[in-house]
Scaffold this active site. Structure first.
Site, short mmCIF file in Angstrom:
data_model
loop_
_atom_site.label_atom_id
_atom_site.label_comp_id
_atom_site.label_asym_id
_atom_site.label_seq_id
_atom_site.Cartn_x
_atom_site.Cartn_y
_atom_site.Cartn_z
N ASP A 1 -1.94 0.47 5.35
CA ASP A 1 -3.26 0.87 4.83
C ASP A 1 -4.34 -0.18 5.03
OD1 ASP A 1 -1.54 2.28 1.98
OD2 ASP A 1 -1.93 3.13 3.95
N1 LIG Z 1 2.54 0.66 9.81
C1 LIG Z 1 1.93 1.65 9.14
N2 LIG Z 1 2.55 2.83 8.99
C2 LIG Z 1 1.93 3.82 8.33
C3 LIG Z 1 0.65 3.63 7.76
C4 LIG Z 1 0.00 2.37 7.97
O1 LIG Z 1 -1.14 2.15 7.52
N3 LIG Z 1 0.68 1.42 8.67
N4 LIG Z 1 0.07 4.64 6.99
C5 LIG Z 1 1.03 5.60 6.51
C6 LIG Z 1 0.50 6.69 5.67
N5 LIG Z 1 0.48 6.28 4.28
C7 LIG Z 1 -0.69 6.20 3.67
O2 LIG Z 1 -1.70 6.61 4.23
C8 LIG Z 1 1.70 5.95 3.61
C9 LIG Z 1 2.83 6.62 3.92
C10 LIG Z 1 4.02 6.29 3.29
C11 LIG Z 1 4.10 5.30 2.37
C12 LIG Z 1 5.39 4.96 1.73
O3 LIG Z 1 5.48 4.12 0.90
N6 LIG Z 1 6.46 5.63 2.23
C13 LIG Z 1 7.81 5.39 1.75
C14 LIG Z 1 8.60 6.68 1.87
C15 LIG Z 1 7.91 7.80 1.20
C16 LIG Z 1 8.63 9.10 1.40
O4 LIG Z 1 9.70 9.14 2.01
O5 LIG Z 1 8.04 10.10 0.97
C17 LIG Z 1 8.49 4.44 2.72
O6 LIG Z 1 8.17 4.53 3.91
O7 LIG Z 1 9.35 3.73 2.22
C18 LIG Z 1 2.94 4.61 2.08
C19 LIG Z 1 1.72 4.95 2.69
C20 LIG Z 1 1.87 6.14 7.62
N7 LIG Z 1 2.56 5.02 8.21
#
Ligand SMILES: Nc1nc2c(c(=O)[nH]1)N[C@@H](CN(C=O)c1ccc(C(=O)N[C@@H](CCC(=O)O)C(=O)O)cc1)CN2
Length: 290
Positions: A234
């Site tokens: 983010d």
């Molecule tokens: N390297 C990045 N990857 C992603 C970003 C980014 O900015 N840099 N944005 C995300 C989208 N997003 C917010 O906009 C977001 C998505 C997911 C998570 C999160 O904590 N996910 C958990 C799993 C959640 C689930 O399984 O439902 C995780 O990955 O452990 C936070 C923010 C897209 N990718």
């Protein structure tokens, strides 16, 4: 028999470079010397940072190799100014791969706008870690790839994504509410080619549940942020943001619902501006020439 002259073609030149005297003069002279006519021009001189940004849309006479000729000749103009530049046919439709998890409001909006011609894009694939939206992609006749992600399979899932990007020759990846964090390596390999829609007015409420955070803070405005994806969650350079007023009567679920509109609005702006060559990343910020 008289040769009918080829119809004029339109091109877009986008450039940035350290601020210096004579940039606009040299670019304009180049266009005049090549018989080109400026149709539209935006520029920004960042006095604070000493950097210059410009986007010119222009028409050119000459055959189908006009673009190659212009690119060959412009290199000599660009070098003395140490320009970053690209010169492409105007209206180029970009090949876009959309990634999505459970929420489909941004996916739906992009598919409709691509089909209706509102966005200069061809959606070449939909990739998801769930099967929820396979029927929607099938309806649009777009290949759907189910790539489940767990901690154990994340590396393999990301390699599969890169295979699909290559197979489908995707120029841009759009995370349309794709809820998995991309690895540092993937972000590096797709640098500048991944746009995400974050469902808050960044830098407020980073992470996976921003509307609940917003509710707890009793905010009176919620928003959405479209940004380039970097390894720092983010934190990527912001391209577009939209907001909407809310009040004490909105439950977290209400905020999720009103948030859909601002998410769609911010994402479509960012995708359109990126595809029209209007966005220049400069450090951790963007300059959007629109
Ligand atoms: N390297 C990045 N990857 C992603 C970003 C980014 O900015 N840099 N944005 C995300 C989208 N997003 C917010 O906009 C977001 C998505 C997911 C998570 C999160 O904590 N996910 C958990 C799993 C959640 C689930 O399984 O439902 C995780 O990955 O452990 C936070 C923010 C897209 N990718």
């Amino acid at each position: 028999m008289t040769d009918t002259p080829a119809p004029p073609t339109e091109h877009v030149l986008t450039l940035d470079c350290p601020e210096a005297p004579g940039i606009v003069h040299e670019v304009s002279r180049f266009l005049v010397e090549h018989g080109c006519d400026i149709v539209d021009n935006q520029q920004f001189g960042d006095r604070r940072g000493g950097h210059f940004f410009m986007r010119i849309r222009f028409s050119a006479t000459g055959g189908e190799d006009t673009g190659d000729t212009l690119r060959r000749d412009f290199a000599a103009v660009a070098a003395p100014f140490a320009m970053n530049w690209r010169l492409e046919p105007a209206g180029t439709r970009r090949r876009v791969l959309i990634m999505v998890s459970r929420y489909d409001h941004c996916l739906n909006d992009l598919l409709f706008r691509a089909r209706s011609g509102d966005l200069p894009v061809d959606v070449v694939a939909v990739v998801s870690n769930h099967r929820d939206h396979e029927a929607l992609a099938d309806w649009y006749g777009i290949p759907y790839f189910h790539v489940p992600v767990t901690a154990a399979t994340k590396a393999a899932a990301e390699e599969r994504l890169l295979e699909i990007v290559a197979e489908r020759e995707a120029e841009l990846v759009v995370l349309a509410r794709y809820m998995q964090v991309l690895s540092d390596d993937l972000c590096t390999r797709l640098a500048g080619r991944v746009i995400n829609i974050h469902h808050s007015f960044l830098p407020s409420f980073k992470g996976a549940k921003p509307y609940h955070q917003a509710y707890e803070h009793g905010v009176k405005v919620v928003g959405a942020t479209a940004h380039y994806v970097t390894a720092d969650l983010d934190e990527g350079p912001i391209i577009a943001q939209e907001v909407i007023g809310v009040d004490h009567t909105h439950t977290p679920e209400d905020l999720v619902a009103v948030g859909r509109d601002v998410e769609r609005a911010a994402l479509v702006k960012a995708v359109r501006w990126h595809c029209e060559g209007r966005v220049i990343v400069h450090g951790r910020r963007t300059v959007v020439l629109h």
